[in-house]
Design an enzyme around this catalytic site. Structure first.
Site, PDB file in Angstrom:
ATOM      1  N   GLU A   1      -9.720  -1.909   5.506  1.00 46.15           N
ATOM      2  CA  GLU A   1     -10.360  -1.570   6.770  1.00 46.15           C
ATOM      3  C   GLU A   1     -11.615  -2.417   6.978  1.00 46.15           C
ATOM      4  O   GLU A   1     -12.137  -2.996   6.012  1.00 46.15           O
ATOM      5  CB  GLU A   1     -10.717  -0.077   6.757  1.00 46.15           C
ATOM      6  CG  GLU A   1      -9.525   0.854   6.610  1.00 46.15           C
ATOM      7  CD  GLU A   1      -8.676   0.940   7.883  1.00 46.15           C
ATOM      8  OE1 GLU A   1      -8.668  -0.023   8.679  1.00 46.15           O
ATOM      9  OE2 GLU A   1      -8.000   1.975   8.078  1.00 46.15           O
TER      10      GLU A   1
ATOM     11  N   HIS B   1      -7.188  -4.947  10.278  1.00 38.61           N
ATOM     12  CA  HIS B   1      -6.961  -4.758   8.830  1.00 38.61           C
ATOM     13  C   HIS B   1      -5.645  -5.398   8.375  1.00 38.61           C
ATOM     14  O   HIS B   1      -4.690  -5.467   9.146  1.00 38.61           O
ATOM     15  CB  HIS B   1      -7.030  -3.280   8.412  1.00 38.61           C
ATOM     16  CG  HIS B   1      -5.915  -2.405   8.887  1.00 38.61           C
ATOM     17  ND1 HIS B   1      -6.107  -1.116   9.324  1.00 38.61           N
ATOM     18  CD2 HIS B   1      -4.569  -2.603   8.977  1.00 38.61           C
ATOM     19  CE1 HIS B   1      -4.954  -0.575   9.645  1.00 38.61           C
ATOM     20  NE2 HIS B   1      -3.990  -1.456   9.450  1.00 38.61           N
TER      21      HIS B   1
ATOM     22  N   ASP C   1      -7.472  -2.856  14.319  1.00 38.56           N
ATOM     23  CA  ASP C   1      -8.858  -3.184  13.948  1.00 38.56           C
ATOM     24  C   ASP C   1      -8.932  -4.425  13.048  1.00 38.56           C
ATOM     25  O   ASP C   1      -9.965  -4.712  12.457  1.00 38.56           O
ATOM     26  CB  ASP C   1      -9.508  -1.980  13.245  1.00 38.56           C
ATOM     27  CG  ASP C   1      -8.796  -1.599  11.940  1.00 38.56           C
ATOM     28  OD1 ASP C   1      -7.843  -2.303  11.525  1.00 38.56           O
ATOM     29  OD2 ASP C   1      -9.188  -0.595  11.317  1.00 38.56           O
TER      30      ASP C   1
ATOM     31  N   ASP D   1       0.813  -1.211   0.000  1.00 39.52           N
ATOM     32  CA  ASP D   1       0.000   0.000   0.000  1.00 39.52           C
ATOM     33  C   ASP D   1       0.853   1.271   0.000  1.00 39.52           C
ATOM     34  O   ASP D   1       2.074   1.216   0.192  1.00 39.52           O
ATOM     35  CB  ASP D   1      -0.965  -0.007   1.196  1.00 39.52           C
ATOM     36  CG  ASP D   1      -0.328  -0.527   2.485  1.00 39.52           C
ATOM     37  OD1 ASP D   1       0.907  -0.515   2.588  1.00 39.52           O
ATOM     38  OD2 ASP D   1      -1.055  -0.940   3.389  1.00 39.52           O
TER      39      ASP D   1
HETATM   40  C1  F6R Z   1       1.403  -1.472   6.090  1.00 39.30           C
HETATM   41  C2  F6R Z   1       0.143  -2.150   6.231  1.00 39.30           C
HETATM   42  C3  F6R Z   1      -0.689  -2.081   7.471  1.00 39.30           C
HETATM   43  C4  F6R Z   1       0.121  -2.352   8.729  1.00 39.30           C
HETATM   44  C5  F6R Z   1      -0.776  -2.255   9.957  1.00 39.30           C
HETATM   45  C6  F6R Z   1       0.008  -2.415  11.248  1.00 39.30           C
HETATM   46  O1  F6R Z   1       1.954  -1.698   4.811  1.00 39.30           O
HETATM   47  O2  F6R Z   1      -0.243  -2.755   5.292  1.00 39.30           O
HETATM   48  O3  F6R Z   1      -1.719  -3.032   7.383  1.00 39.30           O
HETATM   49  O4  F6R Z   1       0.703  -3.617   8.663  1.00 39.30           O
HETATM   50  O5  F6R Z   1      -1.424  -1.011   9.977  1.00 39.30           O
HETATM   51  O6  F6R Z   1       0.859  -1.330  11.399  1.00 39.30           O
HETATM   52  P1  F6R Z   1       2.034  -1.358  12.488  1.00 39.30           P
HETATM   53  O7  F6R Z   1       2.940  -2.463  12.097  1.00 39.30           O
HETATM   54  O8  F6R Z   1       2.676  -0.025  12.375  1.00 39.30           O
HETATM   55  O9  F6R Z   1       1.370  -1.614  13.788  1.00 39.30           O
END
Ligand code: F6R
Length: 271
Positions: free
Chosen positions: A143, A138, A136, A67
């Site tokens: 989301e 994701h 959450d 992403d």
């Molecule tokens: C990032 C991504 C997100 C993160 C998630 C957890 O490329 O795809 O899904 O893996 O938001 O973020 P952290 O690791 O910062 O807790």
């Protein structure tokens, strides 16, 4: 789903990097799906160490990131392209042209997202997709409420994600509201998925993903439908799993099988 519970985030990183390194060694031209955020940083540090100390070779590999924030260019310090350069690409011998991150500055996102999917297909599909998980539930920026069949597209971030990610931007007001993200369907097409998580803040999302129903309210739970998923957790992230002891037993069996210790498992030994 293979659930591996490690003692702390350092051993999570070493274990996850070990899987990626094994793939790179057995198939140097593999296609890696990569993630950003705090979860994979330790894994990248270990991969950099393996490159430096053991010559782990990235030169023939191709990478696709999950992403990118919409509206941020590659030079923005919070863009995911910038993150990947700093956290991994600048420190290993990956071929720059082989690295792909969705375009956050596209003038037509429908066109650029379709092109991203086409590039993944042209590369032969993703061999291993590294993932983190949001509090959450994701994966990528899918989301709660995202279609479990979704493909790469523009997606608005929920307030919980904006709050979670404000730590990188300094304030919630500066966090972009939109991101370009691979869909759940895109992720499920990977031949193998490797999800890493550490800390109490992930425990509830992990329980939903591993032991809850498959639901768009926790898009990571869609991984239950994938035949080759490995989840590497620290004790805190695993702390809400009801079947923790079973996962530990299953992992001990798996390691004995991999070591060829069939006798220890009461299995017939050839010859
Ligand atoms: C990032 C991504 C997100 C993160 C998630 C957890 O490329 O795809 O899904 O893996 O938001 O973020 P952290 O690791 O910062 O807790």
């Amino acid at each position: 789903m293979r659930v591996i519970i490690e003692q702390d985030s350092g051993s999570v990183a070493r274990r996850a990097a070990g899987f990626i390194a094994a793939l790179l060694r057995s198939n140097p031209s593999c296609v890696l799906g990569l993630a950003t955020g705090s979860s994979p940083i330790g894994t990248y540090q270990e991969l950099i160490r393996l490159h430096r100390d053991e010559g782990l070779d990235f030169s023939r590999a191709t990478t696709f990131n999950l992403d990118e924030y919409a509206g941020l260019g590659p030079d923005h310090p919070q863009s995911y392209r910038f993150f990947m350069q700093r956290q991994l690409f600048d420190h290993v011998n990956v071929t720059p042209d082989h690295t792909h991150v969705p375009d956050g500055l596209a003038t037509d996102f429908a066109v650029s997202c379709a092109a991203y999917e086409a590039r993944i297909r042209a590369a032969g599909g993703i061999d291993l997709q590294l993932l983190g998980i949001g509090s959450d539930g994701h994966i990528a920026f899918n989301e709660p409420g995202s279609s479990l069949a979704s493909r790469t597209r523009l997606k608005s971030l929920v307030r919980e994600t904006i709050r979670d990610n404000a730590r990188f931007f300094g304030s919630e007001a500066l966090v972009p509201r939109l991101a370009v993200t691979m869909g759940v369907g895109t992720i499920l097409d990977a031949r193998q998925c490797l999800l890493v998580a550490a800390g109490r803040g992930k425990a509830e999302a992990i329980r939903g993903m591993v032991e809850g129903p498959i639901t768009a309210s926790n898009t990571a739970s869609a991984l239950q439908m994938h035949p080759h998923v490995c989840v590497v957790l620290d004790e805190d992230a695993a702390s809400m799993l009801e079947r923790r002891e079973y996962y530990r037993d299953a992992e001990r069996c798996q390691l004995l099988l991999e070591a060829g210790e069939r006798q220890a498992l009461g299995l017939p030994v050839a010859g």
